[in-house]
Scaffold this active site. Sequence first.
Site, PDB file in Angstrom:
ATOM      1  N   TYR A  33      79.764  39.227  35.527  1.00  0.00           N
ATOM      2  CA  TYR A  33      80.343  38.163  34.712  1.00  0.00           C
ATOM      3  C   TYR A  33      80.528  38.601  33.276  1.00  0.00           C
ATOM      4  CZ  TYR A  33      75.837  36.918  32.492  1.00  0.00           C
ATOM      5  OH  TYR A  33      74.685  36.921  31.758  1.00  0.00           O
ATOM      6  N   LYS A 151      76.487  43.953  33.817  1.00  0.00           N
ATOM      7  CA  LYS A 151      76.319  42.508  33.568  1.00  0.00           C
ATOM      8  C   LYS A 151      76.460  41.738  34.877  1.00  0.00           C
ATOM      9  CE  LYS A 151      77.622  39.058  30.090  1.00  0.00           C
ATOM     10  NZ  LYS A 151      76.271  38.693  29.663  1.00  0.00           N
ATOM     11  N   GLU A 183      65.006  43.525  25.395  1.00  0.00           N
ATOM     12  CA  GLU A 183      65.998  42.610  24.806  1.00  0.00           C
ATOM     13  C   GLU A 183      65.551  41.179  25.059  1.00  0.00           C
ATOM     14  OE1 GLU A 183      69.803  43.075  26.881  1.00  0.00           O
ATOM     15  OE2 GLU A 183      68.724  43.548  28.730  1.00  0.00           O
ATOM     16  N   LEU A 207      71.434  45.416  28.278  1.00  0.00           N
ATOM     17  CA  LEU A 207      72.873  45.179  28.328  1.00  0.00           C
ATOM     18  C   LEU A 207      73.480  45.694  27.027  1.00  0.00           C
ATOM     19  CD1 LEU A 207      75.091  43.807  30.093  1.00  0.00           C
ATOM     20  CD2 LEU A 207      74.997  41.966  28.410  1.00  0.00           C
TER      21      LEU A 207
HETATM   22  N1  PDD Z   1      74.393  36.933  27.604  1.00  0.00           N
HETATM   23  N2  PDD Z   1      71.464  41.019  26.809  1.00  0.00           N
HETATM   24  C1  PDD Z   1      71.514  40.174  27.848  1.00  0.00           C
HETATM   25  C2  PDD Z   1      70.472  40.272  28.902  1.00  0.00           C
HETATM   26  C3  PDD Z   1      72.539  39.212  27.935  1.00  0.00           C
HETATM   27  O1  PDD Z   1      72.595  38.368  28.983  1.00  0.00           O
HETATM   28  C4  PDD Z   1      73.497  39.122  26.891  1.00  0.00           C
HETATM   29  C5  PDD Z   1      74.627  38.132  26.927  1.00  0.00           C
HETATM   30  C6  PDD Z   1      73.387  40.022  25.795  1.00  0.00           C
HETATM   31  C7  PDD Z   1      74.373  40.029  24.669  1.00  0.00           C
HETATM   32  O2  PDD Z   1      75.623  40.526  25.064  1.00  0.00           O
HETATM   33  P1  PDD Z   1      76.964  40.044  24.361  1.00  0.00           P
HETATM   34  O3  PDD Z   1      76.799  40.298  22.909  1.00  0.00           O
HETATM   35  O4  PDD Z   1      78.009  40.886  24.952  1.00  0.00           O
HETATM   36  O5  PDD Z   1      77.130  38.559  24.648  1.00  0.00           O
HETATM   37  C8  PDD Z   1      72.367  40.957  25.804  1.00  0.00           C
HETATM   38  C9  PDD Z   1      75.469  35.953  27.743  1.00  0.00           C
HETATM   39  C10 PDD Z   1      75.932  35.390  26.439  1.00  0.00           C
HETATM   40  C11 PDD Z   1      75.058  34.879  28.738  1.00  0.00           C
HETATM   41  O6  PDD Z   1      74.540  35.251  29.778  1.00  0.00           O
HETATM   42  O7  PDD Z   1      75.280  33.700  28.501  1.00  0.00           O
END
Ligand code: PDD
Length: 287
Positions: A33, A151, A183, A207
């Site tokens: 996703y 992801k 993270e 991620l």
């Molecule tokens: N989550 N690390 C994890 C485990 C994440 O699920 C996310 C993003 C990030 C940050 O990635 P980005 O900057 O590309 O959004 C880091 C999204 C926002 C979610 O699951 O809603």
Amino acid sequence: MTRTVFVNGEYLPETEAKVSIFDRGFLMADGVYEVTSVLGGKLIDFDGHAKRLERSLNELDMQKPAEFDDLLEIHRKLVELNGIEEGMIYLQITRGAPDDRDFVFPDPETTRPTLVLFTQNKPGLAANPVAERGIKVISVEDIRWGRRDIKTVQLLYPSMGKMMAKKAGCDDAWMVEDGYVTEGTSNNAYIVKDGKIITRGLSNDILHGITRAAVLRFAQEAQMEVVERAYTIEEAQAADEAFVTSASTFVMPVVEIDGAAVGGGQVGPVAKRLREIYLEESLKTAI
Ligand code: PDD
């Protein structure tokens, strides 16, 4: 208001959108996703999200259901149809719905991937008052699988982490593996010490955040020093500041870690400035 969503080529009211019970996303969490934010009715860093999506699909040997241009058009159309000024677009691709449940991947010739997109309307996303006071986090053990760089929709443990945080009266959890912070449950984690921005380096352990990449680039352009290395919870508690980044929170200050106030429990100047820079700069390239 009923949302208009996108499912396998069709724009439908959310109440009419359907996916098979044999869909591998549902049965096996066999899906990937992306979450792209919308500000001023425009997509933030769509290019970065589309590139990471392509990488996730390649790593899992999953077919691409649509080209970049088509995905962009679908995103834009959903923004328009749902009147989104500020919010998010969630995109999910699964390996599709074969005729029956089986651990073996279905033949890609006969089973096409499932493509679903929906919007979340979040007025006030940029001017979020939580960013003024910061969030509180707890630490939890990171027991996720070893390919966190992909992801995937395997979000059970991050959900559990958020619930553990909620139970402890906090907002989120930072995950710790072998003594070092990996993270946040749905964001990348940072500390600031003596003016240096410290965050774990890229590997399969985390991620590769699209917001992370942009924030680090903007920080360097603003002559701030960035150090990519792992750190412990104790080091984070003793830091001057802490914050997280993600597409849905942008830059969000962290003011407490496992009950210890960070930076006197106040939002620090680096996180505050980075949030401002990020919102300002990313809007310039929004499409
Ligand atoms: N989550 N690390 C994890 C485990 C994440 O699920 C996310 C993003 C990030 C940050 O990635 P980005 O900057 O590309 O959004 C880091 C999204 C926002 C979610 O699951 O809603």
